[in-house]
Design a protein around this motif. Structure first.
Motif, short mmCIF file in Angstrom:
data_model
loop_
_atom_site.label_atom_id
_atom_site.label_comp_id
_atom_site.label_asym_id
_atom_site.label_seq_id
_atom_site.Cartn_x
_atom_site.Cartn_y
_atom_site.Cartn_z
N SER A 21 8.51 10.72 -0.56
CA SER A 21 9.00 10.82 -1.94
C SER A 21 10.51 10.83 -2.00
O SER A 21 11.12 10.15 -2.82
CB SER A 21 8.51 12.12 -2.57
N VAL A 22 11.10 11.66 -1.16
CA VAL A 22 12.55 11.75 -1.07
C VAL A 22 12.91 11.75 0.40
O VAL A 22 12.10 12.08 1.26
CB VAL A 22 13.12 13.03 -1.72
N GLY A 23 14.13 11.38 0.70
CA GLY A 23 14.60 11.44 2.07
C GLY A 23 14.93 10.08 2.66
O GLY A 23 15.71 9.98 3.60
N ALA A 66 21.05 17.68 -2.49
CA ALA A 66 21.22 16.23 -2.31
C ALA A 66 19.97 15.44 -2.68
O ALA A 66 20.04 14.25 -2.97
CB ALA A 66 21.61 15.92 -0.86
N ASN A 67 18.80 16.09 -2.71
CA ASN A 67 17.58 15.37 -3.12
C ASN A 67 17.67 14.89 -4.55
O ASN A 67 17.14 13.83 -4.89
CB ASN A 67 16.35 16.28 -3.00
N LEU A 68 18.25 15.68 -5.42
CA LEU A 68 18.19 15.38 -6.85
C LEU A 68 19.53 15.43 -7.56
O LEU A 68 19.67 14.86 -8.64
CB LEU A 68 17.20 16.31 -7.57
N GLN A 116 22.69 8.91 -19.05
CA GLN A 116 22.28 8.43 -17.72
C GLN A 116 21.07 7.51 -17.82
O GLN A 116 21.03 6.43 -17.21
CB GLN A 116 21.92 9.62 -16.81
N GLU A 141 8.33 11.01 -8.58
CA GLU A 141 8.97 11.76 -9.67
C GLU A 141 10.11 12.64 -9.16
O GLU A 141 10.93 13.12 -9.95
CB GLU A 141 7.94 12.60 -10.43
N LEU A 142 10.16 12.87 -7.86
CA LEU A 142 11.24 13.69 -7.29
C LEU A 142 12.49 12.86 -7.00
O LEU A 142 13.56 13.40 -6.74
CB LEU A 142 10.77 14.35 -5.98
N THR A 152 14.72 9.19 -14.92
CA THR A 152 14.76 10.52 -15.53
C THR A 152 16.13 11.18 -15.37
O THR A 152 16.67 11.25 -14.27
CB THR A 152 13.69 11.42 -14.87
N GLY A 153 16.68 11.65 -16.47
CA GLY A 153 17.99 12.30 -16.44
C GLY A 153 18.43 12.62 -17.85
O GLY A 153 17.61 12.67 -18.77
N GLY A 159 19.51 11.33 -6.86
CA GLY A 159 20.14 12.28 -5.94
C GLY A 159 21.21 11.58 -5.13
O GLY A 159 21.11 10.37 -4.87
N PRO A 160 22.23 12.33 -4.71
CA PRO A 160 23.29 11.72 -3.91
C PRO A 160 22.79 11.12 -2.59
O PRO A 160 23.43 10.20 -2.06
CB PRO A 160 24.26 12.89 -3.64
N ALA A 161 21.63 11.56 -2.11
CA ALA A 161 21.12 11.03 -0.85
C ALA A 161 20.52 9.63 -1.01
O ALA A 161 20.35 8.90 -0.02
CB ALA A 161 20.07 11.98 -0.26
N CYS A 213 20.72 17.84 -11.83
CA CYS A 213 20.08 17.19 -12.97
C CYS A 213 18.94 18.08 -13.45
O CYS A 213 17.95 18.28 -12.74
CB CYS A 213 19.55 15.83 -12.52
N ALA A 254 15.14 10.46 -8.34
CA ALA A 254 15.77 9.83 -9.52
C ALA A 254 17.16 9.33 -9.13
O ALA A 254 17.35 8.16 -8.84
CB ALA A 254 15.83 10.81 -10.68
N ARG A 257 16.18 17.12 6.89
CA ARG A 257 17.25 16.83 5.94
C ARG A 257 16.78 16.97 4.50
O ARG A 257 17.47 17.57 3.68
CB ARG A 257 17.76 15.40 6.20
N ALA A 258 15.61 16.42 4.18
CA ALA A 258 15.20 16.30 2.78
C ALA A 258 14.03 17.21 2.40
O ALA A 258 13.74 17.36 1.21
CB ALA A 258 14.83 14.84 2.47
#
Lengths: 418, 418
Positions: A160-162, B90-92, A231, A187-188, A226-227, A192-194, B95, A190, B45-46
């Motif tokens: 989902s993220v990473g 960093a994940n999101l 945005q 959904e996680l 989403t934001g 993120g800086p990563a 927000c 959107a 990391r995530a």
């Protein structure tokens, strides 16, 4: 005069007829004490009306925690009933946010209520005049994705993220090479800086555009924008500029105003995620059924709506899943269909195609799988193919086992997941 | 690295440590099946991290309905625990909408979960840099209302709906003549055709401006502008143009995007109504405590937040009410107070002043009553005066009975409501 009708499953330790009047009063012209200004004329004009009170059964214990004084009065008897209330449209006008406060406001915590769940909602045509409904729905989604019959076979970017932007694009490459119709962000994920939204969209759309050139149709990718409102608008415009064909938003995160504004701005289908639906529905004696709840979001403009899946990995039962999916395909009201596309997901492998089709009577849906596609022993392409073959068999009335004789991918799926 | 921390009350039929890992995985990089792309490096990391798992007790039955297969595995033992998770920012990024999907998304319906409630939330400073918080809060509300110490004594227009514009203005006249500090619309009354917003604001503000000329301070009226975004902006501008000093919105109706946009536009305090809070909180094993939930809305810009009242007419217990009020006055985080003003209401008569002050240690609040003011045997002015005298006594440490010797209005209130 036009009226709004809402039906609740109610449990009360009070006399049910009295409880019904208290709820109707609290949600319209009444309050805890009798006021001389609430004249009979005013009450007749502005009061909510008890349209139906059908006693079902009773319990000896309250479903939801209840002050001792109330429990004492109840005398060990908590009656369950179907309660239909109606309100004059003139109280609020065709306004979804105020409708929410009216049908689902300060009533769940009333003392006379030991359980309350909104199970049905019927709205007058004025709401369909005030709100646009989905801009694309089934027909628009089919047109943009080039999938003219059968379900869109889809998946979710996982993890989902990473993943970095580059890793995400590589995963999309794998999926479009495998023949996927639809891909969505988690959904996680959107902005993120990563894994920033803009870079992700650009990298993914490069892959998708190239695939479209080869395939003659563009796989649909729902980018989760989403934001905050500015945005979301800016992100939508980027997806559009990059040639994308779908955006995704989390309904419980952005709310009705967010959805309404996104719809006003959007030129792409809106894939509506219901993350958080569990806190609205998991207690059977509280909150919402999906049927009335999803109407609000379709009026506001949702094109695709999540409904979980048969034999899913969550706690939701199959009959609840199918009721939700049927609700998404049913008209919002007689005068306005506003049909959206149900999105099935969670533990789906292609083996649920027959039951899903039988339960829904339609293939106007998006069927997504993560493990069912990535985890297929023959790889992503075989995962997608097994889904397609299962659905074709379901639509043609051919049993899964027989269809597997002509489909190695489906045969593999059957061998692996059964 | 900055992390987001959320704490849950968890009930599970599974091994609690395993359930904690499943929840952490589902809400970050994991999914139902192990994926080769979820590398140990990516997970480190995530992934969400289990920071604390403190076993509390257990039950022999699940709190929320649970599939038979899960119940079978549980073997009649459902463990309750405090579970603290953390996520990398960093994940999101900072927000609020995606934070909502992360801390309260697809986790309440997990199979291993038979109860889940968000009870605490700690955010990194980036959120306070990304969101403005309340523009007015306690100090701004006191300045605009001219109430420099003690609570604002307030009331709600009743009947909630059904009064005409003229009748509403007449009721406001009665209230300002009685010395009221604060008046609010009901959450059901926004802009229905039976009592249109614009006409109501104009008629009410005529009365309020005249009162301000006499009093040297302007009673604050929270006009309920809940609606679509363009409507809310236009309505806000009208209130501002008419010299008004407050607007009101229903949080669960407009959502986080609605609140964020209203705050961006507003030049007046935002009175935040929590209508619908019952469906988010009434089941003790599901949903949200108020403390973490209200932080999101304060970051987004709420100046006043409803907290119910002591000995209220709803089902909420007093300790829950006071915890909510204390949370609204506590800093959102160490580096950003963003204090909002708690709004007490429901069955309030002035007799709750001492306990409210003792429990809160502050009079920075709005204390509203309908029956407690309109129903006072001496009329509205006596109703307001009895509230003021009760609060003055509470703040000076004088017992209610002793204070009543010097206050006929309070003596009447004591005789009537005790």
């Amino acid at each position: 005069m036009e009226r709004i009708h809402a039906t609740y499953w109610l449990e009360t330790g009070d006399d049910p007829a009295h409880a019904a009047e208290v709820i109707a009063g609290e949600q319209s012209s009444g309050t805890f004490v009798a006021l001389p200004t609430e004249t009979p004329e005013l009450k007749a004009r502005a009061g909510a009306r008890v349209e139906r009170l059908q006693i079902l059964d009773s319990s000896t214990v309250p479903s939801l925690p209840t002050p001792a004084a109330v429990a004492h009065t109840a005398n060990g008897r908590y009656t369950r009933a179907l309660l239909e209330l109606s309100w004059p449209l003139a109280n609020l006008g065709p306004c979804l946010p105020t409708l929410m406060a009216t049908i689902a406001g300060n009533l769940y915590e009333l003392r006379c209520v030991t359980g309350l769940r909104l199970i049905d909602l019927q709205l007058p045509p004025a709401f369909a005049q005030a709100y646009p409904g989905p801009a694309f729905g089934v027909a628009g989604t089919r047109r943009l994705s080039g999938v003219h019959s059968g379900p869109l076979i889809g998946t979710i970017i996982k993890p989902s993220v990473g993943l970095s932007v580059q890793q995400t694009a590589e995963q999309v490459q794998l999926l479009v090479d495998g023949g996927i119709d639809f891909i969505k962000d988690d959904e996680l994920q959107a902005d993120g800086p990563a894994c920033p939204f803009d870079e992700r969209v650009k990298a993914v759309m490069r892959v998708v555009r190239a695939a479209a050139d080869r395939l003659g149709r563009m796989p649909m990718v729902a980018f989760n924008l989403t934001g905050n409102l500015d945005q979301m608008k800016r992100r939508h415009d980027l997806v559009l500029a990059e040639g994308g064909s779908c955006v995704m938003a989390c309904l419980n995160s952005i709310g009705l105003v967010g959805m309404t504004e996104l719809r006003r701005h959007a030129q792409l289908p809106i894939h509506a995620h219901r993350a958080g639906w569990g806190y609205l529905s998991r207690s059977p004696q509280l909150g919402f059924d999906y049927a009335p709840w999803q109407k609000l979001w379709r009026l506001a403009g949702a094109d695709h709506l999540h409904v979980n899946g048969l034999r899913n990995k969550f706690s939701e039962a199959d009959d609840s899943v199918m009721a939700a999916a049927r609700a998404v395909l049913a008209p919002v009201m007689d005068s306005a269909a506003m049909t959206a596309m149900p999105v099935f997901s969670s533990g789906q492998t292609g083996l649920q195609a027959h039951d899903t089709y039988a339960g829904l009577g339609s293939a106007d849906l998006i069927h997504t799988a993560g493990g069912g596609i990535f985890g297929h022993p023959g790889g992503v392409a075989a995962g997608v193919q097994s889904f397609r073959d299962a659905w074709q068999a379901a639509q043609e009335g051919i049993e899964l086992e027989r269809a597997a004789l002509d489909s190695p991918a489906l045969a593999q799926a059957l061998g692996f997941w059964r």
